[in-house]
Motif scaffolding. Structure first.
Motif, short mmCIF file in Angstrom:
data_model
loop_
_atom_site.label_atom_id
_atom_site.label_comp_id
_atom_site.label_asym_id
_atom_site.label_seq_id
_atom_site.Cartn_x
_atom_site.Cartn_y
_atom_site.Cartn_z
N ARG A 108 99.08 -59.87 -12.26
CA ARG A 108 98.29 -59.77 -11.05
C ARG A 108 98.78 -58.55 -10.26
NH1 ARG A 108 95.84 -64.78 -9.65
NH2 ARG A 108 96.13 -64.46 -7.41
N LEU A 109 97.93 -57.55 -10.15
CA LEU A 109 98.32 -56.29 -9.52
C LEU A 109 97.44 -56.02 -8.31
CD1 LEU A 109 99.88 -53.58 -9.55
CD2 LEU A 109 98.13 -52.69 -11.12
N GLY A 110 98.06 -55.68 -7.19
CA GLY A 110 97.34 -55.37 -5.98
C GLY A 110 97.15 -53.88 -5.81
N VAL A 111 96.10 -53.49 -5.08
CA VAL A 111 95.85 -52.09 -4.76
C VAL A 111 95.50 -52.01 -3.27
CG1 VAL A 111 94.65 -49.98 -5.38
CG2 VAL A 111 94.78 -51.85 -7.02
N ALA A 112 96.18 -51.14 -2.55
CA ALA A 112 95.86 -50.92 -1.14
C ALA A 112 94.79 -49.82 -1.09
CB ALA A 112 97.11 -50.49 -0.38
N VAL A 113 93.65 -50.14 -0.50
CA VAL A 113 92.53 -49.20 -0.48
C VAL A 113 92.07 -49.00 0.96
CG1 VAL A 113 90.27 -48.64 -1.44
CG2 VAL A 113 91.82 -50.13 -2.72
N SER A 114 92.24 -47.80 1.46
CA SER A 114 91.82 -47.50 2.83
C SER A 114 90.35 -47.11 2.89
CB SER A 114 92.67 -46.36 3.40
OG SER A 114 92.39 -45.15 2.69
N GLY A 115 89.85 -46.62 1.76
CA GLY A 115 88.49 -46.07 1.73
C GLY A 115 88.49 -44.56 1.60
N GLY A 116 89.66 -43.95 1.79
CA GLY A 116 89.80 -42.51 1.60
C GLY A 116 89.77 -42.15 0.12
N SER A 117 89.68 -40.86 -0.14
CA SER A 117 89.52 -40.41 -1.54
C SER A 117 90.68 -40.84 -2.44
CB SER A 117 89.36 -38.90 -1.58
OG SER A 117 90.50 -38.25 -1.00
N ASP A 118 91.90 -40.77 -1.93
CA ASP A 118 93.07 -41.05 -2.76
C ASP A 118 93.08 -42.50 -3.26
OD1 ASP A 118 93.61 -38.51 -1.86
OD2 ASP A 118 95.20 -39.12 -0.49
N SER A 119 92.90 -43.43 -2.33
CA SER A 119 92.97 -44.84 -2.70
C SER A 119 91.73 -45.30 -3.46
CB SER A 119 93.20 -45.71 -1.46
OG SER A 119 92.17 -45.56 -0.51
N VAL A 120 90.56 -44.74 -3.15
CA VAL A 120 89.35 -45.10 -3.88
C VAL A 120 89.47 -44.65 -5.34
CG1 VAL A 120 86.88 -44.62 -4.13
CG2 VAL A 120 87.83 -45.17 -1.88
#
Length: 417
Positions: free
Chosen positions: A23-35
């Motif tokens: 189970r792996l989490g991803v922090a996504v702000s919506g900016g290009s890097d995290s998307v």
């Protein structure tokens, strides 16, 4: 383009643990890097039997933030990824906004991961972020540790933070998104020159003519990280030789301490303080230098919530009473973020520091061989004004004091994790 995508995916996979968590989490702000990270990890996860989860921290600092977080939810849903919005409501208008927002972001992400049995979270920090961090820390005259920048992997509150795109530039990720025809959100604060990070971003553009780029500075940070690791191991070995731990306090051999190189002296002291008072921002250089001098002179001082208490050719490092004076918990609860006291059931019992009031009630404290100031901040069991137990001061009375589960072993704490 396909070949470039495959190469990018392979580069990111190589920066992840060999065995991925289920189970792996991803922090996504919506900016290009995290998307971009979300999309690429989704491709990697599908072939590795990994269940992906995403979270977005809504700091609530801009009117658009709530709508932007919902857009990330829509993107994640389209990929079949469970997504959660984490809202921060702690900004009071005081202090450093960016710093408080950063701390809140990590805290909320750790809480989210722990509550969902997620052992690791991937973050979208890029080579550009690493280079910007390098320049900002350079401006603060940071040493090797500061200039070595962000690590590819570290532990935070029991959760592993992964930065698999730390060697990838922001432009590379944007090119990937453009090829996939996926949009991203532009945060207007990324153009606000009031913030140091944005100033550093602008400086990188100006420095490019000298060959100073995000890639080159990332390489410098990597080289310094290797130097930092060597220094950490030297410090660890030095600690094994000249420092001993007694009931959560550290005792240094002052004579042996003075034979160490200055850099190792500083690292040793900072490591002791961090182990006793908890990880946080390290003390300022001037405070560390004053503490080093205190050890050499055999004089008392305080640093980072700890006391340095001399005793002949020894120097004790312990918790400072003022730092825990108001801390009160019930038996079995975590006290000062490190101690758990347990024992016979006592109605209305509380855990609080032994203090000046309690120490005279411990008849044999002198037999421990510790200076009295070292014992004042040790945890004790009280019922109103009655001292029930002070396990670390030699008055157990059926109680015990144990370091909390997850507290690193003293000597291993000198290595980055």
């Amino acid at each position: 383009m396909t070949e470039n995508v495959e190469r990018l995916r392979a580069e990111i996979r190589a920066c992840l643990p060999k065995t991925l968590p289920s189970r792996l989490g991803v922090a996504v702000s919506g900016g290009s890097d995290s998307v971009a990270l979300l999309l690429l990890l989704n491709e990697i996860a599908q072939g590795a039997q990994v269940e992906l989860f995403a979270a977005t921290v809504d700091h609530g600092l801009r009117p658009e933030s709530e709508d932007e977080a919902r857009k990330v939810s829509t993107l994640a849903a389209g990929l079949g990824i469970t997504h959660q919005i984490l809202k921060w409501k702690g900004w009071t208008g005081d202090g450093n906004l960016q710093d408080q927002a950063r701390q809140a972001r990590y805290r909320l992400l750790a809480e989210w991961a722990n509550s969902n049995a997620i052992s690791a979270i991937a973050l979208g920090h890029t080579a550009d972020d690493q280079a910007e961090t390098f320049l900002m820390r350079l401006g603060r005259a940071a040493g090797i540790t500061g200039l070595s920048g962000m690590s590819n992997e570290r532990n935070m509150n029991g959760v592993t933070l992964l930065r698999p795109v730390l060697g990838v530039t922001r432009q590379t990720l944007r090119d990937y998104l453009s090829g996939e025809r996926v949009d991203w959100i532009e945060d207007p604060s990324n153009q606000d020159l009031r913030f140091d990070r944005i100033k550093a971003r602008q400086a990188l553009i100006d420095l490019a003519e000298l060959g100073i780029t995000a890639k080159s500075l990332t390489r410098v940070a990597e080289n310094l990280a290797q130097a930092r690791e060597a220094l950490e191991r030297f410090t660890q070995e030095s600690a094994r030789k000249i420092a001993k731990v007694e009931t959560g306090d550290v005792c240094l051999d002052r004579v042996a301490f003075q034979t160490l190189p200055k850099e190792i002296q500083r690292r040793l002291l900072v490591g002791c303080v961090a182990w006793i008072a908890g990880q946080g921002y390290p003390p300022r250089q001037t405070s560390v230098d004053q503490a080093v001098k205190a050890v050499e002179d055999g004089s008392a001082t305080s640093i980072g919530g700890c006391l340095l208490v001399p005793q002949a050719n020894k120097m004790w490092i312990c918790r400072e009473l003022n730092a825990v004076q108001g801390e009160t918990v019930r038996p079995g609860e975590l006290w000062d973020r490190r101690w758990i006291l347990s024992g016979d059931s006592v109605a209305d019992a509380q855990i609080r520091p032994l203090g000046e009031e309690g120490l005279p009630r411990v008849p044999d404290w002198r037999s421990l061989g510790k200076p009295r100031k070292v014992l004042l901040a040790s945890p004790a069991v009280w019922r109103a004004d009655e001292l029930i137990s002070a396990p670390n001061a030699g008055f157990a009375n059926g109680w015990s004091a144990e370091l909390a589960v997850g507290t690193p072993e003293f000597h291993s704490s000198f290595l980055s994790h």
